[in-house]
Design a protein around this motif. Structure first.
Motif, PDB file in Angstrom:
ATOM      1  N   GLU A   6      15.966  12.493 -22.723  1.00 27.01           N
ATOM      2  CA  GLU A   6      16.190  13.546 -23.703  1.00 27.01           C
ATOM      3  C   GLU A   6      15.223  13.430 -24.878  1.00 27.01           C
ATOM      4  N   CYS A  22      15.497  17.825 -21.721  1.00 27.10           N
ATOM      5  CA  CYS A  22      15.810  16.686 -20.857  1.00 27.10           C
ATOM      6  C   CYS A  22      14.901  16.767 -19.640  1.00 27.10           C
ATOM      7  N   TRP A  36      25.021  19.163 -20.614  1.00 24.78           N
ATOM      8  CA  TRP A  36      24.862  18.431 -21.861  1.00 24.78           C
ATOM      9  C   TRP A  36      26.235  18.026 -22.376  1.00 24.78           C
ATOM     10  N   ARG A  38      28.095  15.502 -25.697  1.00 23.15           N
ATOM     11  CA  ARG A  38      27.823  14.909 -27.001  1.00 23.15           C
ATOM     12  C   ARG A  38      28.941  13.942 -27.367  1.00 23.15           C
ATOM     13  N   CYS A  50      27.169  23.423 -19.218  1.00 22.01           N
ATOM     14  CA  CYS A  50      26.579  23.098 -17.930  1.00 22.01           C
ATOM     15  C   CYS A  50      25.924  24.339 -17.355  1.00 22.01           C
ATOM     16  N   ILE A  70      22.319  26.931 -22.935  1.00 20.68           N
ATOM     17  CA  ILE A  70      21.732  26.004 -21.964  1.00 20.68           C
ATOM     18  C   ILE A  70      20.827  26.795 -21.026  1.00 20.68           C
ATOM     19  N   TYR A  80      17.329  22.422 -20.846  1.00 16.31           N
ATOM     20  CA  TYR A  80      17.214  22.600 -22.293  1.00 16.31           C
ATOM     21  C   TYR A  80      18.572  22.937 -22.897  1.00 16.31           C
ATOM     22  N   LEU A  81      18.684  22.672 -24.202  1.00 14.39           N
ATOM     23  CA  LEU A  81      19.858  23.108 -24.954  1.00 14.39           C
ATOM     24  C   LEU A  81      19.366  23.618 -26.307  1.00 14.39           C
ATOM     25  N   TYR A  94      23.503  13.487 -28.362  1.00 14.66           N
ATOM     26  CA  TYR A  94      23.574  14.468 -27.288  1.00 14.66           C
ATOM     27  C   TYR A  94      22.956  13.877 -26.020  1.00 14.66           C
ATOM     28  N   TYR A  95      23.707  13.997 -24.920  1.00 15.96           N
ATOM     29  CA  TYR A  95      23.305  13.400 -23.651  1.00 15.96           C
ATOM     30  C   TYR A  95      23.121  14.471 -22.582  1.00 15.96           C
ATOM     31  N   CYS A  96      22.106  14.268 -21.788  1.00 14.60           N
ATOM     32  CA  CYS A  96      21.883  15.077 -20.599  1.00 14.60           C
ATOM     33  C   CYS A  96      22.546  14.365 -19.424  1.00 14.60           C
ATOM     34  N   TRP A 117      23.122   9.726 -16.318  1.00 12.12           N
ATOM     35  CA  TRP A 117      23.068  10.077 -17.741  1.00 12.12           C
ATOM     36  C   TRP A 117      21.764   9.595 -18.361  1.00 12.12           C
TER      37      TRP A 117
END
Length: 127
Positions: A6, A22, A36, A38, A50, A70, A80-81, A94-96, A117
């Motif tokens: 990310e 990501c 994504w 968080r 998603c 997203i 992307y977010l 924030y996690y992908c 992740w």
């Protein structure tokens, strides 16, 4: 080896915007729904959004309320977010994440259904 990396986080004022990216490798990106999540300070990890394999379906957490979008580019193996109208309560890592199994649609933001992740990118919203 599956990798999700990310980027794009940072410090932004309330009302501002950020675009998170990501970049993925090590698997057939177009076969998996992506999401994504968080996790804010002292909070549990929660699903943000998603997107299905072919981008035809997206699903958002209730708190998003039209502020985030997203998207994905299967040619670039990237999801992307877009974060708009950011609030202080959006401050979080924030996690992908990649869905655990291929060829399954979007519609779930349960962390247990995502098997890979990234390391996360920090978003801090503060004046």
């Amino acid at each position: 080896e599956v990798q999700l990396v990310e980027s794009g986080g940072g410090l932004v004022q309330p009302g501002g915007s950020l675009r998170l990216s990501c970049v993925t490798s090590g698997f057939t990106f177009s076969s998996y729904s992506m999401a994504w999540f968080r996790q804010g300070p002292g909070k549990e990890r929660e699903g943000v959004a998603c997107i299905s394999r072919s981008t035809t379906s997206t699903y958002y957490g209730d708190f998003v309320r039209g502020r985030f979008t997203i998207s994905r580019d299967n040619a670039k193996n990237t999801v992307y977010l877009q974060l708009n109208s950011l609030k202080t309560e959006d401050t979080a890592m924030y996690y992908c994440a990649r869905r655990a199994s291929p060829n399954i649609g979007c519609g779930s933001l349960r962390p247990a259904e995502y098997g890979s992740w990234g390391q996360g990118t920090q978003v801090t919203v503060s004046s």
